[in-house]
Design a protein around this motif. Structure first.
Motif, PDB file in Angstrom:
ATOM      1  N   ALA A  12       0.834  -1.207   0.000  1.00  0.00           N
ATOM      2  CA  ALA A  12       0.000   0.000   0.000  1.00  0.00           C
ATOM      3  C   ALA A  12       0.866   1.254   0.000  1.00  0.00           C
ATOM      4  O   ALA A  12       0.579   2.219  -0.712  1.00  0.00           O
ATOM      5  N   ALA A  13       1.920   1.254   0.795  1.00  0.00           N
ATOM      6  CA  ALA A  13       2.817   2.417   0.844  1.00  0.00           C
ATOM      7  C   ALA A  13       3.555   2.591  -0.474  1.00  0.00           C
ATOM      8  O   ALA A  13       3.669   3.708  -0.988  1.00  0.00           O
ATOM      9  N   VAL A  14       4.049   1.501  -1.046  1.00  0.00           N
ATOM     10  CA  VAL A  14       4.766   1.581  -2.323  1.00  0.00           C
ATOM     11  C   VAL A  14       3.841   2.122  -3.405  1.00  0.00           C
ATOM     12  O   VAL A  14       4.231   2.981  -4.202  1.00  0.00           O
ATOM     13  N   SER A  15       2.606   1.660  -3.433  1.00  0.00           N
ATOM     14  CA  SER A  15       1.635   2.136  -4.420  1.00  0.00           C
ATOM     15  C   SER A  15       1.394   3.635  -4.270  1.00  0.00           C
ATOM     16  O   SER A  15       1.361   4.376  -5.261  1.00  0.00           O
ATOM     17  N   LEU A  16       1.236   4.092  -3.026  1.00  0.00           N
ATOM     18  CA  LEU A  16       1.019   5.519  -2.785  1.00  0.00           C
ATOM     19  C   LEU A  16       2.267   6.326  -3.155  1.00  0.00           C
ATOM     20  O   LEU A  16       2.158   7.404  -3.764  1.00  0.00           O
ATOM     21  N   VAL A  17       3.437   5.823  -2.833  1.00  0.00           N
ATOM     22  CA  VAL A  17       4.684   6.512  -3.198  1.00  0.00           C
ATOM     23  C   VAL A  17       4.765   6.649  -4.716  1.00  0.00           C
ATOM     24  O   VAL A  17       5.099   7.725  -5.235  1.00  0.00           O
ATOM     25  N   GLU A  18       4.453   5.594  -5.437  1.00  0.00           N
ATOM     26  CA  GLU A  18       4.497   5.652  -6.907  1.00  0.00           C
ATOM     27  C   GLU A  18       3.528   6.698  -7.446  1.00  0.00           C
ATOM     28  O   GLU A  18       3.849   7.439  -8.376  1.00  0.00           O
ATOM     29  N   ARG A  19       2.334   6.770  -6.868  1.00  0.00           N
ATOM     30  CA  ARG A  19       1.350   7.780  -7.282  1.00  0.00           C
ATOM     31  C   ARG A  19       1.884   9.188  -7.010  1.00  0.00           C
ATOM     32  O   ARG A  19       1.768  10.087  -7.847  1.00  0.00           O
ATOM     33  N   LEU A  20       2.482   9.378  -5.846  1.00  0.00           N
ATOM     34  CA  LEU A  20       3.028  10.693  -5.495  1.00  0.00           C
ATOM     35  C   LEU A  20       4.203  11.063  -6.396  1.00  0.00           C
ATOM     36  O   LEU A  20       4.347  12.223  -6.788  1.00  0.00           O
ATOM     37  N   GLN A  21       5.031  10.085  -6.742  1.00  0.00           N
ATOM     38  CA  GLN A  21       6.143  10.355  -7.653  1.00  0.00           C
ATOM     39  C   GLN A  21       5.627  10.755  -9.041  1.00  0.00           C
ATOM     40  O   GLN A  21       6.219  11.610  -9.689  1.00  0.00           O
ATOM     41  N   ALA A  40       4.787  10.816  12.602  1.00  0.00           N
ATOM     42  CA  ALA A  40       4.440  10.186  11.329  1.00  0.00           C
ATOM     43  C   ALA A  40       5.571  10.371  10.333  1.00  0.00           C
ATOM     44  O   ALA A  40       6.259  11.389  10.346  1.00  0.00           O
ATOM     45  N   PRO A  41       5.769   9.394   9.445  1.00  0.00           N
ATOM     46  CA  PRO A  41       6.767   9.601   8.397  1.00  0.00           C
ATOM     47  C   PRO A  41       6.243  10.660   7.428  1.00  0.00           C
ATOM     48  O   PRO A  41       5.106  10.600   6.980  1.00  0.00           O
ATOM     49  N   MET A  42       7.053  11.644   7.157  1.00  0.00           N
ATOM     50  CA  MET A  42       6.646  12.751   6.290  1.00  0.00           C
ATOM     51  C   MET A  42       7.265  12.575   4.910  1.00  0.00           C
ATOM     52  O   MET A  42       8.469  12.352   4.797  1.00  0.00           O
ATOM     53  N   CYS A  43       6.440  12.684   3.881  1.00  0.00           N
ATOM     54  CA  CYS A  43       6.886  12.527   2.504  1.00  0.00           C
ATOM     55  C   CYS A  43       6.958  13.907   1.848  1.00  0.00           C
ATOM     56  O   CYS A  43       5.987  14.674   1.890  1.00  0.00           O
ATOM     57  N   TYR A  44       8.120  14.214   1.282  1.00  0.00           N
ATOM     58  CA  TYR A  44       8.364  15.518   0.664  1.00  0.00           C
ATOM     59  C   TYR A  44       8.908  15.329  -0.753  1.00  0.00           C
ATOM     60  O   TYR A  44       9.531  14.304  -1.041  1.00  0.00           O
ATOM     61  N   ARG A  90      -6.510  11.094   7.099  1.00  0.00           N
ATOM     62  CA  ARG A  90      -5.950  12.369   6.669  1.00  0.00           C
ATOM     63  C   ARG A  90      -4.476  12.424   7.028  1.00  0.00           C
ATOM     64  O   ARG A  90      -4.094  12.229   8.175  1.00  0.00           O
ATOM     65  N   GLY A  91      -3.641  12.695   6.034  1.00  0.00           N
ATOM     66  CA  GLY A  91      -2.203  12.792   6.248  1.00  0.00           C
ATOM     67  C   GLY A  91      -1.829  14.085   6.947  1.00  0.00           C
ATOM     68  O   GLY A  91      -2.651  14.978   7.145  1.00  0.00           O
ATOM     69  N   ALA A  92      -0.568  14.176   7.300  1.00  0.00           N
ATOM     70  CA  ALA A  92      -0.036  15.368   7.953  1.00  0.00           C
ATOM     71  C   ALA A  92      -0.080  16.553   6.993  1.00  0.00           C
ATOM     72  O   ALA A  92      -0.012  16.389   5.782  1.00  0.00           O
ATOM     73  N   GLY A  93      -0.174  17.748   7.541  1.00  0.00           N
ATOM     74  CA  GLY A  93      -0.328  18.946   6.738  1.00  0.00           C
ATOM     75  C   GLY A  93       0.765  19.191   5.721  1.00  0.00           C
ATOM     76  O   GLY A  93       0.496  19.673   4.635  1.00  0.00           O
ATOM     77  N   PHE A  94       2.005  18.851   6.027  1.00  0.00           N
ATOM     78  CA  PHE A  94       3.104  19.133   5.116  1.00  0.00           C
ATOM     79  C   PHE A  94       3.516  17.928   4.275  1.00  0.00           C
ATOM     80  O   PHE A  94       4.345  18.040   3.391  1.00  0.00           O
ATOM     81  N   GLU A  97       1.017  13.195   0.924  1.00  0.00           N
ATOM     82  CA  GLU A  97      -0.168  12.347   0.803  1.00  0.00           C
ATOM     83  C   GLU A  97      -1.430  12.992   1.375  1.00  0.00           C
ATOM     84  O   GLU A  97      -2.529  12.455   1.240  1.00  0.00           O
ATOM     85  N   GLY A  98      -1.299  14.158   1.994  1.00  0.00           N
ATOM     86  CA  GLY A  98      -2.432  14.823   2.639  1.00  0.00           C
ATOM     87  C   GLY A  98      -3.725  14.808   1.850  1.00  0.00           C
ATOM     88  O   GLY A  98      -4.772  14.407   2.367  1.00  0.00           O
ATOM     89  N   PRO A  99      -3.745  15.229   0.591  1.00  0.00           N
ATOM     90  CA  PRO A  99      -4.995  15.275  -0.165  1.00  0.00           C
ATOM     91  C   PRO A  99      -5.452  13.927  -0.736  1.00  0.00           C
ATOM     92  O   PRO A  99      -6.500  13.850  -1.366  1.00  0.00           O
ATOM     93  N   GLU A 100      -4.708  12.872  -0.513  1.00  0.00           N
ATOM     94  CA  GLU A 100      -4.995  11.585  -1.150  1.00  0.00           C
ATOM     95  C   GLU A 100      -6.015  10.722  -0.405  1.00  0.00           C
ATOM     96  O   GLU A 100      -6.390   9.662  -0.893  1.00  0.00           O
ATOM     97  N   GLY A 101      -6.408  11.142   0.803  1.00  0.00           N
ATOM     98  CA  GLY A 101      -7.334  10.314   1.584  1.00  0.00           C
ATOM     99  C   GLY A 101      -6.634   9.145   2.266  1.00  0.00           C
ATOM    100  O   GLY A 101      -7.279   8.256   2.806  1.00  0.00           O
ATOM    101  N   LEU A 102      -5.310   9.156   2.234  1.00  0.00           N
ATOM    102  CA  LEU A 102      -4.490   8.143   2.890  1.00  0.00           C
ATOM    103  C   LEU A 102      -3.424   8.854   3.699  1.00  0.00           C
ATOM    104  O   LEU A 102      -3.132  10.023   3.456  1.00  0.00           O
TER     105      LEU A 102
END
Length: 130
Positions: A12-21, A40-44, A90-94, A97-102
Motif C-alpha cells: 500500500a505504501a509503495v503504491s502511494l509513493v508511486e502515485r506521489l512520484q 508520522a513519516p513525512m513525505c516531501y 488524513r495525512g499530515a499537513g506538510f 499524501e495529505g490530499p490523497e485520503g491516505l
C-alpha cells in the motif's frame, strides 16, 4: 547472517509513493520524533526537506526513495526495523499524501540479537550532509 533492512514498505505504501512520484517527481521521507504528526513519516518532494549531519539514512524504499530519521530519534529506534504503511485517513499537513485520503504510518519490530550483531558489524548508517 545477511544484514537486515532497517526500512521496509508495505504494498500500500509503495503504491502511494508511486502515485506521489507520478504527480510530484522524486520524493523522500523524513521520520522525526514527537507527538501527533511529528511521529508520522513525512513525505516531501526530493530536496525540499534539507537533511543535515543530524539526520541518518535508514534506507530506501525501492532503489530511489530515501528514508531519513533524526539522529536523536535513531538512538531510540536503532534496534528496530521500521515498516512504512499507508492507511485510510488524513495525512499530515506538510506531507504530500495529505490530499490523497491516505496517510503514512510506521509499524515496527525489534531486531533479533543476531540481526543486531549483523547491523553492528556492517557499521553505522550514512549521515546527511552539512
Amino acid at each position: 547472517m545477511e544484514v537486515p533492512a532497517r526500512i521496509l514498505a508495505t504494498e500500500a505504501a509503495v503504491s502511494l509513493v508511486e502515485r506521489l512520484q507520478h504527480q510530484h517527481g522524486p520524493v523522500m521521507f523524513h521520520q522525526s520524533g514527537g507527538c501527533c504528526d511529528g511521529s508520522a513519516p513525512m513525505c516531501y518532494p526530493a530536496g525540499e526537506f534539507l537533511v543535515g549531519t543530524q539526520d541518518i539514512l535508514l534506507g530506501r524504499i525501492g532503489d530511489d526513495v530515501p528514508v531519513w530519521i533524526g539522529a536523536a530519534q535513531f538512538d531510540y529506534w536503532r534496534h528496530t526495523q521500521v515498516t512504512i504503511d499507508a492507511v485510510p485517513g488524513r495525512g499530515a499537513g506538510f506531507s504530500l499524501e495529505g490530499p490523497e485520503g491516505l496517510r503514512f504510518i510506521v509499524r515496527s519490530r525489534v531486531f533479533t540479537d543476531d540481526e543486531v550483531d549483523a547491523l553492528e558489524a556492517a557499521g553505522e548508517p550514512e549521515r546527511g550532509a552539512a
